[in-house]
Every structure is written in C-alpha cells, then in structure tokens.
Design a protein around this motif. Structure first.
Motif, short mmCIF file in Angstrom:
data_model
loop_
_atom_site.label_atom_id
_atom_site.label_comp_id
_atom_site.label_asym_id
_atom_site.label_seq_id
_atom_site.Cartn_x
_atom_site.Cartn_y
_atom_site.Cartn_z
N ILE A 149 0.83 -1.20 0.05
CA ILE A 149 -0.02 -0.15 0.16
C ILE A 149 0.80 1.23 0.21
CG2 ILE A 149 -0.12 -0.16 2.64
CD1 ILE A 149 -2.76 1.12 2.54
N ASP A 150 0.46 2.16 -0.80
CA ASP A 150 1.06 3.53 -0.72
C ASP A 150 1.30 4.45 0.50
OD1 ASP A 150 2.33 5.58 -2.93
OD2 ASP A 150 1.37 6.47 -1.45
N VAL A 151 2.46 4.73 0.87
CA VAL A 151 2.58 5.42 1.94
C VAL A 151 1.48 6.70 2.53
CG1 VAL A 151 4.06 6.71 3.69
CG2 VAL A 151 4.89 4.81 2.41
N ASP A 152 1.35 7.26 1.37
CA ASP A 152 0.35 8.50 1.36
C ASP A 152 -1.04 7.95 1.65
OD1 ASP A 152 2.43 10.32 1.04
OD2 ASP A 152 2.02 10.35 -1.17
N VAL A 153 -1.54 6.96 1.37
CA VAL A 153 -2.73 6.20 1.39
C VAL A 153 -2.92 5.57 2.62
CG1 VAL A 153 -4.44 4.42 0.73
CG2 VAL A 153 -3.01 5.68 -1.31
N LEU A 154 -1.74 4.98 3.16
CA LEU A 154 -1.81 4.49 4.64
C LEU A 154 -1.85 5.53 5.66
CD1 LEU A 154 -1.47 2.03 6.33
CD2 LEU A 154 0.98 2.33 5.99
N GLN A 155 -1.16 6.68 5.18
CA GLN A 155 -1.17 7.80 6.42
C GLN A 155 -2.52 8.42 6.36
OE1 GLN A 155 2.10 10.21 5.01
NE2 GLN A 155 3.44 9.33 6.37
N ARG A 156 -3.35 8.48 5.16
CA ARG A 156 -4.88 8.75 5.05
C ARG A 156 -5.77 8.06 5.91
NH1 ARG A 156 -7.09 12.06 0.94
NH2 ARG A 156 -5.30 11.95 -0.36
N VAL A 157 -5.47 6.84 5.79
CA VAL A 157 -6.27 5.73 6.43
C VAL A 157 -6.03 5.95 7.82
CG1 VAL A 157 -7.15 3.29 6.87
CG2 VAL A 157 -6.43 4.26 4.62
N THR A 158 -4.67 5.87 8.39
CA THR A 158 -4.17 6.04 10.09
C THR A 158 -3.96 7.39 10.23
OG1 THR A 158 -2.17 5.25 9.50
CG2 THR A 158 -3.79 3.67 9.86
N SER A 159 -2.51 7.68 10.43
CA SER A 159 -2.07 9.02 10.59
C SER A 159 -0.63 8.87 10.34
CB SER A 159 -2.20 9.30 12.11
OG SER A 159 -1.51 8.62 12.75
N PRO A 160 0.19 10.06 9.92
CA PRO A 160 1.62 9.79 9.87
C PRO A 160 2.36 9.52 10.96
CG PRO A 160 0.56 11.97 8.90
CD PRO A 160 -0.43 11.27 9.73
N ASP A 161 1.95 9.69 12.23
CA ASP A 161 2.59 9.45 13.52
C ASP A 161 2.69 7.77 13.56
OD1 ASP A 161 3.31 12.07 13.91
OD2 ASP A 161 1.85 12.46 15.32
N ALA A 162 1.45 7.35 13.52
CA ALA A 162 1.20 5.86 13.71
C ALA A 162 2.19 4.95 12.46
CB ALA A 162 -0.17 5.53 13.51
N VAL A 163 2.15 5.66 11.37
CA VAL A 163 3.01 5.08 10.39
C VAL A 163 4.58 5.29 10.75
CG1 VAL A 163 3.64 5.12 8.02
CG2 VAL A 163 1.29 5.44 8.44
N ALA A 164 4.78 6.29 11.18
CA ALA A 164 6.27 6.47 11.51
C ALA A 164 6.62 5.64 12.69
CB ALA A 164 6.73 7.85 11.86
N ALA A 165 5.92 5.28 13.58
CA ALA A 165 6.03 4.46 15.05
C ALA A 165 6.11 3.01 14.40
CB ALA A 165 5.10 4.71 15.90
N ALA A 166 5.12 2.52 13.25
CA ALA A 166 5.52 1.23 12.99
C ALA A 166 6.53 0.81 12.26
CB ALA A 166 4.23 1.00 11.93
N HIS A 167 7.00 2.06 11.56
CA HIS A 167 8.44 1.92 10.69
C HIS A 167 9.61 1.77 11.78
CE1 HIS A 167 11.97 3.45 8.38
NE2 HIS A 167 11.58 2.57 7.57
N CYS A 168 9.34 2.66 12.84
CA CYS A 168 10.62 2.58 13.62
C CYS A 168 10.64 0.96 14.67
CB CYS A 168 10.34 3.72 14.85
SG CYS A 168 10.71 5.11 14.07
N SER A 169 9.50 0.41 14.70
CA SER A 169 9.44 -0.76 15.33
C SER A 169 10.18 -1.79 14.60
CB SER A 169 7.73 -0.98 15.68
OG SER A 169 7.46 -1.58 14.31
N GLY A 170 10.54 -1.62 13.33
CA GLY A 170 11.09 -2.72 12.72
C GLY A 170 10.15 -3.72 11.98
#
Length: 855
Positions: free
Chosen positions: A249-270
């Motif tokens: 899924i495209d990052v922009d679409v994912l951020q639209r569904v959730t939030s930029p902070d949540a996506v960033a936190a998921a990425h930081c979790s590995g």
C-alpha cells in the motif's frame, strides 16, 4: 509419513567449515536463516566440546546473566569485580565457547566477549542478528573473527529442501507459494511446510506433491511471531493490520487511513518496511508470514471494515492505483468500486492467467449489472479452467442483439470456442459462420479467421489451417489481436506439416503482437510451436534460445503448465528422458489444479513417451491410459502423438513388432492429415524400433519436410535395411551434431549390431563405445536398440523382447498375457533361447542374458 528435513550446504557454510581461524567465527544473519544450526554444525564437524552462552531479551538487564551457566562470579559487589572474576574463571578454558545471539547480551557480557576476543585464548563461535553490529557489538566487525554472512535460501535451495523433506518433486505453483511466503527463510519455510502438512493441504498426484490452497502457518510459528506483537501500541497494530490486508500500500494512502505518526512509529518498530516504487513509496511488513499471522488474528467482519477503509482511502486519493488490487480488496470489504473498474480488474486477472480470480471479479460485476462484458470475462475464465459447458450456458443466456459489433465478436468467438472444446464442433462452426456474416471490419474478419484456424488445426484439417495461417501472416498482415491468437496454432501447424522454415516468421510476428495486446499466455504458447519445429527439422541447437525466449516466471497456473510442457518437449527431443518425465509430471500436476485440460492431455502423452524411453512399463501404461481417457474429439490432430506414446509403451514392454505397427499407424494418420513432419518422426521411430521398410517413404518426405532430420532418417532407414554398419555410423555422427543424442545412440547401437553380424569386431567395438557414450548423455534412457546392443547376437527381435521379460522375473504365462501370445508359443521361444545360449534351466538363462554379448 514423517517429513525429513535435510541440511542444505551453502557456499558460506562451506567456507566457514573449511577455513581455520585462530580466534573463531562470527556468523551474521537474520532470525531464522540457520545461524544456530550452522554453529552446531561447525562444532560437530570439528568434533570438539562446546559450551553455549545464549543472549536473550529477558537477561539483558542482568549483568553477566547469559554467562551465569559458564562462570561462577558469586555475589560480586560491583561490575568491575564481577567482570574480573569472570575473566579469571575463563582463563585456561579449553572447550569451544559458542555465544548465540550476541546482539542480545547485556552490556557487561558484551564487554567480557570483547575481552575474550582481544585475549585470543578462547576458541569462539559467535552468532549475530542480521541487522549487523550495533554500537555495542561493533568490535565483531573488526576482522579478528572470521565473518560468515548467512543469507536466506535461494529459490533453488528452498525447492530442494522442500522436495527432500517431502521425498518427491513439488509442483511449481505450490513451490512458488512457499517461496514467496517464506522469502527463503529456512525456519519460516519449515514451519509453512509442516503447518500445511498437518492441515492436510498436501496431496500427491502422479508422484508430484501439490498444495490444494495457500500454505498454512504452523501454530508454533504463529505463536513465535505473535509474541512480537504483544507489546505493540494499538495505533501501530492498526497500521500493521492494514498493511497485512494490502501488501504494497502506498505510504500516502496508509497515512490517510491512519496517521503519519502511527506509520512512522510502525516503521521505527522494525515491523514495517518502506520501498521505493516508481515515483512513490510503498509499505510492506518485515516479513510476509507476519502478514499471515495478522490476517489470522483479525476476524472476518473486522477485516471487511479494514479493507473498506483502504478502498475508500484509495478512491479519495488522487494517486493512480492498481485496479486489479483495488477491486480484489473491495470484493471482501464493506466498500464498493464501480462496475466498470471491477470488469477492468477481471480482464487484468485474465491477462495474468489468474482465472479463478477473474471469474470471481466478473461474477461480482455481473451481479451488479455488469452485462455482456462481465459475462464474457467470466465465460473466458471458465473456458480456460476447462468448464466449457458452464461457459456456454452463461453466454447462451445473453442476446447478441443487444451488443455492439465488438461485443458481438468477442461473445461469438468465446461461445464458439466453448462449444468446440466441449466436442460440439458442428455447433461451433455454425457460430463461426454466423460471426463472419455479421462482422463488417477487417479486425472482425481477422479474429474470426484466427478462431477458424485454431479449430482447423485441432480438428486435423492441417491444409486448411496452413492456408489461413499464410493469409493472416502474409504480406498484408493481420490485426494484432488476430495474430496473437493465431500464432501458436499457425506455427504448430507449419511445424507439424514439415514447413519449419516458415515457422520463425509466424512466431516472431505473433510474439510481438501478443506482447502488444497483453496476451501473455499466447506468447508462452508460441514456444510450443518453435519446439515442434526444432524437433521435426532436427535443428535442436536452437532449443536453448527458444526456452530463453518463451519460458516464463510470470504468475498463473496456465503459464506454469505451458512452461513445463515446453521444457519437457525440449528434453525429450535431445533424449533426456528422465528430465522430460520430471517436467511432464509437474505440468500434469499443475494442470490438474485448474489449468486448461488440453495441457493435461498433452503432458500425459509426453509423459508416456518419456517413461517408455526409460522402460518404465507400468508407469508408461498408466500414463497412456490416463491420456486416452482424457483425449477428446477436439484433439484429433494429436492422435498420431497418442499412438507414438502407445508405441513407446509397447517397446518398453518388449513388444517390438507391435511397437513398430503402432509407430507406422501413427505415420499413416499423420500422412492422412498432411502432417508430414509428424510422419517423419513416426517413421523414424519405427526404424529405431527395427523397421526395415520405411526407406522409400522417408526418401519421399525429403521433398516435403524442411531441415536435416528427414534426410538423416532416410539414410538411417536405408543403411539399416541393407545392413550397412558404416552408413549407420555416419548417421550417428550426423545426429550427434544435431544434438539429438538419444537418436544418435540408437543409430550407433544399430551399427554395432550390424558390425557384429558381419564379424567386424573392430568396428563393432567403436560403434558400441559411441552408443554407450551417447546413451550416457541421456540418463535413464533405455530404448529397443540399446537393449538389443546388450543381447546375444543370435536372438531374434521377438526373442529379445521375451528375454527382457524373462530377466525381470515374469513367468511364461505372464509373458503370454503381456504379449497376447499362447503359453506354448512363449515356451517355444524360451526353449530356443536356452538352446542357442547353451543353458538348461531358467536361472542360467537369466544369468546368461544379464551378462550380455561381450562377456
């Protein structure tokens, strides 16, 4: 059955075991790639004692907690004292120390490990996570320890592991599923196979293992990966579940569904990865199996809601999306996309040979008023899956009066196709005639011609199919869609007619057209025509380039089936019977899982020939029976091939005269259908079986068939007929230059037999050596000529056949039943063989027959 898991040696492992480092080895790799297994193997290979220290998350807060089983530091008051006590305790340590998961050691244990490396007094084997050294373990990268980078399995290695564990070959569709889901991780691969095995998803078909559905994650692996999700915050878990439902899924679409902070936190979790794709960035989970676990944990209703959120975000986004992926997602969501997009997605699935998905999408569109366009996609998907009656029923319910000319053309083409392959040729022809009367443009006429060409080819009207091929691929040229549809059958018709010089022009033009219109299965099928042409002409040196052009790694069961059939034909042509058997078996297994039925029958015909060439009589008989039971009227042009398969089965059973008769009948049928190339192959086969009457017809065919094979076959028939051993030697040399190694081995074997009868021992030895050398290039192959090479010279062909059955332990009555002879006749042959060989009992006869002529 218990699965047996092998150890697959890889280059880095061999290096690690072979190279001796004074201070030790550090093995680096991601979780599950086999670091611990390799460490165990190193210790075992060196036959040394070892003490293990294991870093764990639970002991990270305990100073020297991992080393507690090895050193007793007592109640040390401070870290320095504890460290000193540990160093003293390890002085003079003579066994190998294995430090597993060094990246999980507590800080003091890490300091101790560094000191041991610097001191060099202790032999070390260290494993480290795939992220590489952290700031605290950077010293492991300084080159003091020999470093081994352990990667996941390659696809070839993974398939080898799976097939070894199962004890047999795996069909490529299931193997690809397992490879994609495991990404080659050995631990994950094993759990996928074992989880699917315990769930009963594996089934064996003709010796090939198949998966009835996508693999299942084992309970143990689900628990292991699920533990990584226990402490994940709810917003991050929401992100991960969404990505599990739409990988990529495209990052922009994912951020639209959730939030930029949540996506960033998921990425930081590995647990979430970003990947550049085109001009954008897409997200995937850290491993595909994590997605399986998340999907399993998400209820059906919750998953529908999550998918709906993704679909609505895509629709609200201005980003261009993948229609097929979006429509597939919408099928199981609480959101809808418009009918036109759903039909477009179904058509895309058809292009990818994903017929079950295409049918499902088309049926969804039909239920929402998709009309004739949706019905035609569904019918095409049904036809490709072999459900031609269902396809005809669906199309018959639609009135062509409501259609545009383009829709009417497509409707008529696929209705006629469904009728033809349901063995209702007359109705199919009537539908074609109606179509031709209704179309007004050139494109429509060309498409009707391409369908008619296909019908003519399969119905054994090769002259008519050649006429239509030349019309479509002539100077004016047909339209791309028609050329893409017609190239495989038109090229095959030319090849089987012996006009192989004309095949490249048709297939090259057709391949370009297939790519232009997106008909990828059509492109793959063109490879069959080119292999036919190479086989008939004897230009086998072109086979490698044919395989390079046409075999595919594209998804889709039909692509896999055709790919394996092409490979099987290529192996068969050069004489690699065992390799051909493997490919035909895999093709048959894949076709039984939902591929077009015609490829199932063709794979069975090829399989029977490959088994017959190996004298696998029971297996060949079974394959022939299956081929005959699936053979329909719509495959009339392949009846000579079916008869050749029977000829090889009879030859394997020692029924040489019957085998010759079957091969000659195949030649007569091919001649009646103007398939002079097939006639050449059939007559040449009869010569290889011992026929001395084919010279005249093969010489006549040199005027009708292109390529060198027909001339060499005629020369072999002549030399064998007049018992010219040196002429047969020249034939063998010519066939070897063509790369027709098994054909060359047969000619050399016949030469040796002729030389033996003439008493020319020197020439016999040379020809025998050539026959055995050439047969060595064809593992497993065992033909009548090669069998006769090992038989005493004074036995007749019938006696040679009976001798082969005596050797395998059959009684006279069993031989009589097998050869449809009387028991008295068999007894007479056995008596005469015993007399000729100077033996007086059956045991001595078997021993003498097994010794061979050179004893």
């Amino acid at each position: 059955m218990v699965l047996t898991w092998p150890s697959i040696p890889r280059g880095s492992e061999i290096s690690a075991l072979a190279r001796d480092s004074t201070r030790g080895i550090v093995i680096v790799g991601a979780a599950g790639v086999g670091k611990t297994t390799l460490a165990q193997k190193i210790v075992c290979e060196r036959d040394c004692e070892a003490v293990w220290v294991v870093g764990t998350d639970s002991l990270r807060g305990v100073p020297l907690g991992a080393f507690a089983p090895v050193v007793n530091i007592g109640a040390a008051p401070d870290p320095d004292t504890a460290l000193t006590s540990a160093v003293i305790a390890l002085q003079g340590f003579t066994t190998t120390l294995v430090v597993d998961d060094a990246d999980r050691l507590d800080p003091l244990s890490t300091t101790l490990l560094r000191g041991l490396i610097d001191d060099g007094g202790v032999r070390l084997v260290v494993t480290l996570g795939g992220g590489g050294p952290s700031p605290t373990t950077a010293f492991l990268a300084d080159g003091v320890l020999h470093r081994v980078e352990l990667d996941a399995f390659t696809r070839v290695e993974a398939v080898r592991v799976i097939e070894t564990a199962l004890g047999g070959p795996m069909d490529d569709v299931g193997a690809q599923w397992l490879w994609n889901m495991s990404e080659g991780n050995p631990l994950y691969l094993r759990h996928l196979v074992e989880g699917s095995w315990k769930s009963g998803l594996f089934e064996r078909s003709d010796g090939v293992w198949r998966l009835r559905s996508r693999p299942i994650v084992s309970t143990e692996l689900a628990s292991l990966l699920g533990s990584r999700l226990r402490n994940v915050p709810p917003d991050v878990l929401d992100v991960l579940r969404l990505v599990a439902l739409e990988e990529g899924i495209d990052v922009d679409v994912l951020q639209r569904v959730t939030s930029p902070d949540a996506v960033a936190a998921a990425h930081c979790s590995g647990l979430l990865r970003f990947r550049s794709e085109g001009l954008g960035c897409v997200t995937t989970l850290s491993h595909p199996i994590l997605g399986e676990v998340l999907r399993e944990q998400t209820g059906v209703l919750a998953a529908r809601v999550l998918r709906g959120r993704i679909v609505r975000a895509h629709l609200a986004s201005e980003l261009p999306g993948d229609t097929l992926r979006l429509a597939t997602l919408a099928l199981d969501s609480d959101a809808e996309i418009d009918v036109a997009r759903t039909i477009e997605a179904a058509e895309s699935a058809l292009d990818l040979c994903e017929y079950a998905l295409a049918e499902r999408l088309a049926q969804a569109a039909l239920s929402r008023g998709g009309g004739i366009r949706a019905a035609m996609v569904a019918a095409r998907a049904m036809t490709w899956q072999g459900r031609v009656n269902d396809a005809d029923t669906l199309l018959a319910a639609v009135s062509p009066a409501e259609m545009s000319e383009a829709e009417s053309l497509t409707w008529g083409m696929w209705r006629a196709t469904a009728l033809f392959f349901a063995d209702r040729e007359a109705a199919a022809r009537e539908k074609l005639a109606d179509m031709r009367a209704r179309v007004t443009g050139r494109h429509g006429r060309d498409v009707v011609t391409s369908v008619e060409l296909t019908f003519d080819f399969f119905a054994n009207d090769v002259p008519r199919s050649l006429e239509l091929t030349r019309a479509l691929f002539g100077p004016e040229g047909g339209t791309p869609s028609a050329l893409a549809l017609a190239a495989s059958t038109g090229g095959a018709a030319l090849a089987r007619a012996g006009r192989t010089d004309q095949v490249p022009g048709v297939t090259t033009c057709g391949a370009e057209a297939a790519k232009a219109v997106g008909f990828m299965l059509g492109h793959t099928q063109i490879g069959v025509a080119e292999v036919f042409a190479a086989t008939v002409s004897g230009q086998l040196d072109t086979l490698d380039s044919v395989l390079e052009r046409y075999v595919t790694t594209r998804p889709g069961r039909s692509n896999w089936v055709v790919d394996m059939y092409i490979r099987g034909l290529a192996h068969l042509a050069v004489g690699r019977a065992a390799d051909a058997e493997d490919q035909f078996r895999r093709g048959r297994a894949a076709a039984m899982g939902g591929g077009p039925p015609i490829w199932l029958t063709l794979s069975l015909i090829g399989l029977c020939q490959a088994l017959g060439m190996q004298e696998r009589t029971d297996d060949a008989t079974e394959a022939l029976a299956a081929a005959e039971s699936s053979f329909g009227v719509h495959m009339a042009s392949f009846e000579p091939d079916l008869l050749l398969a029977r000829a090889w089965m009879l030859a394997a059973r020692g029924e040489q005269r019957e085998a010759i008769a079957a091969a000659r009948k195949a030649a007569r049928l091919a001649h009646a259908g103007s398939m002079f190339g097939v006639e050449t192959v059939a007559l040449h086969t009869s010569v290889r079986f011992g026929d001395r009457s084919a010279t005249g017809r093969l010489r006549a065919l040199t005027h009708s068939v292109d390529g060198p094979l027909v001339r060499v076959a005629a020369a072999q028939a002549h030399s064998f007929g007049v018992r010219d051993g040196h002429g047969l030697d020249r034939v063998a040399a010519n066939l070897e230059r063509m790369h027709a190694y098994l054909l060359a081995a047969d000619a050399a074997a016949q030469a040796a037999i002729v030389h033996r009868r003439h008493g020319d021992d020197a020439s016999r030895q040379l020809s025998t050596a050539a026959a055995r050398r050439l047969a060595g290039l064809c593992p497993g192959a065992r033909t009548p000529a090669l069998r006769a090479l090992d038989s005493p010279s004074w036995l007749t062909p019938r006696e040679v056949g009976i001798a082969s059955l005596v050797v395998i332990g059959m009684t006279n009555r069993e031989i009589a039943q097998r050869l449809t002879l009387s028991v008295r006749t068999v007894e007479g042959h056995v008596y005469r063989m015993s007399t000729k060989l100077g033996v007086d009992n059956r045991k001595s006869l078997v021993s003498r027959l097994m010794i061979g002529p050179d004893a």
